[in-house]
Design an enzyme around this catalytic site. Structure first.
Site, PDB file in Angstrom:
ATOM      1  N   ARG A  64       0.806  -1.225   0.000  1.00  0.00           N
ATOM      2  CA  ARG A  64       0.000   0.000   0.000  1.00  0.00           C
ATOM      3  C   ARG A  64       0.834   1.268   0.000  1.00  0.00           C
ATOM      4  O   ARG A  64       0.341   2.327  -0.340  1.00  0.00           O
ATOM      5  CB  ARG A  64      -1.011  -0.036   1.141  1.00  0.00           C
ATOM      6  N   GLU A 101       4.810  -9.261  16.120  1.00  0.00           N
ATOM      7  CA  GLU A 101       4.208  -9.773  17.346  1.00  0.00           C
ATOM      8  C   GLU A 101       4.225 -11.302  17.370  1.00  0.00           C
ATOM      9  O   GLU A 101       4.279 -11.923  18.414  1.00  0.00           O
ATOM     10  CB  GLU A 101       2.742  -9.326  17.485  1.00  0.00           C
TER      11      GLU A 101
END
Length: 178
Positions: A64, A101
């Site tokens: 993006r 994460e």
């Protein structure tokens, strides 16, 4: 700083999608911006105003970051350099690993496309934890260039990405903050 009119337009255009891609996440869908060419152009002009005369190249982060980054580079009349996920670019490449994460990832750029001494803008659509952007900045530095600016459409304030990028002593610009 984006005008209040542009901020209002973007807030009324970007869609919040609850529980996507996983439960508990509030996804900010920027795709409706592309349905309005005038709004898209306003965003580009706003991003260009932040960087005009201050950068020699724009790096966009897959995927993006390409949507606005290429147009910004064209308007600034500077090169656009792809930063991609591992295995998507032909050699020679330079890579940088970073932690997520839930594990780790790696991004790459083609060796030699970023030139020593260049002032570089790194652009992406969203700044969250800053891990990918930090890795992109390290890729720029590995090639002897300097990250002088970061730009994003959206910054998620509570996730700490801006703090992670302070070490690069570069300007940081976002149109919207949540």
């Amino acid at each position: 700083m984006a005008s209040q009119d542009l901020i209002n337009k973007l807030e009324n255009t970007i869609e919040n999608i609850a529980d996507f891609p996983i439960p508990g996440i509030q996804f900010k869908d920027i795709s409706p911006i592309f349905l309005d060419p005038k709004l898209y152009e306003e965003v580009i002009q706003d991003l260009v105003a932040f960087s005009k005369g201050k950068v020699d190249a724009v790096c966009g982060i897959e995927s993006r970051g390409y949507l606005f980054g290429i147009a910004v580079a064209v308007a600034l009349e500077v090169p656009f350099i792809l930063i991609r996920k591992k295995g998507k670019l032909p050699p020679p490449i330079i890579s940088e690993k970073y932690d997520l994460e839930y594990g780790s990832a790696e991004i790459e750029t083609r060796e030699g496309q970023i030139k020593k001494g260049q002032r570089v803008l790194i652009h992406d659509d969203l700044l969250a934890t800053g891990g990918t952007t930090e890795a992109a900045a390290k890729l720029v530095e590995k090639q002897g260039a300097t990250v002088t600016q970061f730009s994003f459409l959206i910054r998620l304030k509570d996730l700490g990405g801006a703090e992670k990028l302070k070490k690069f002593d570069a300007g940081l610009y976002t149109l919207l903050e949540y």
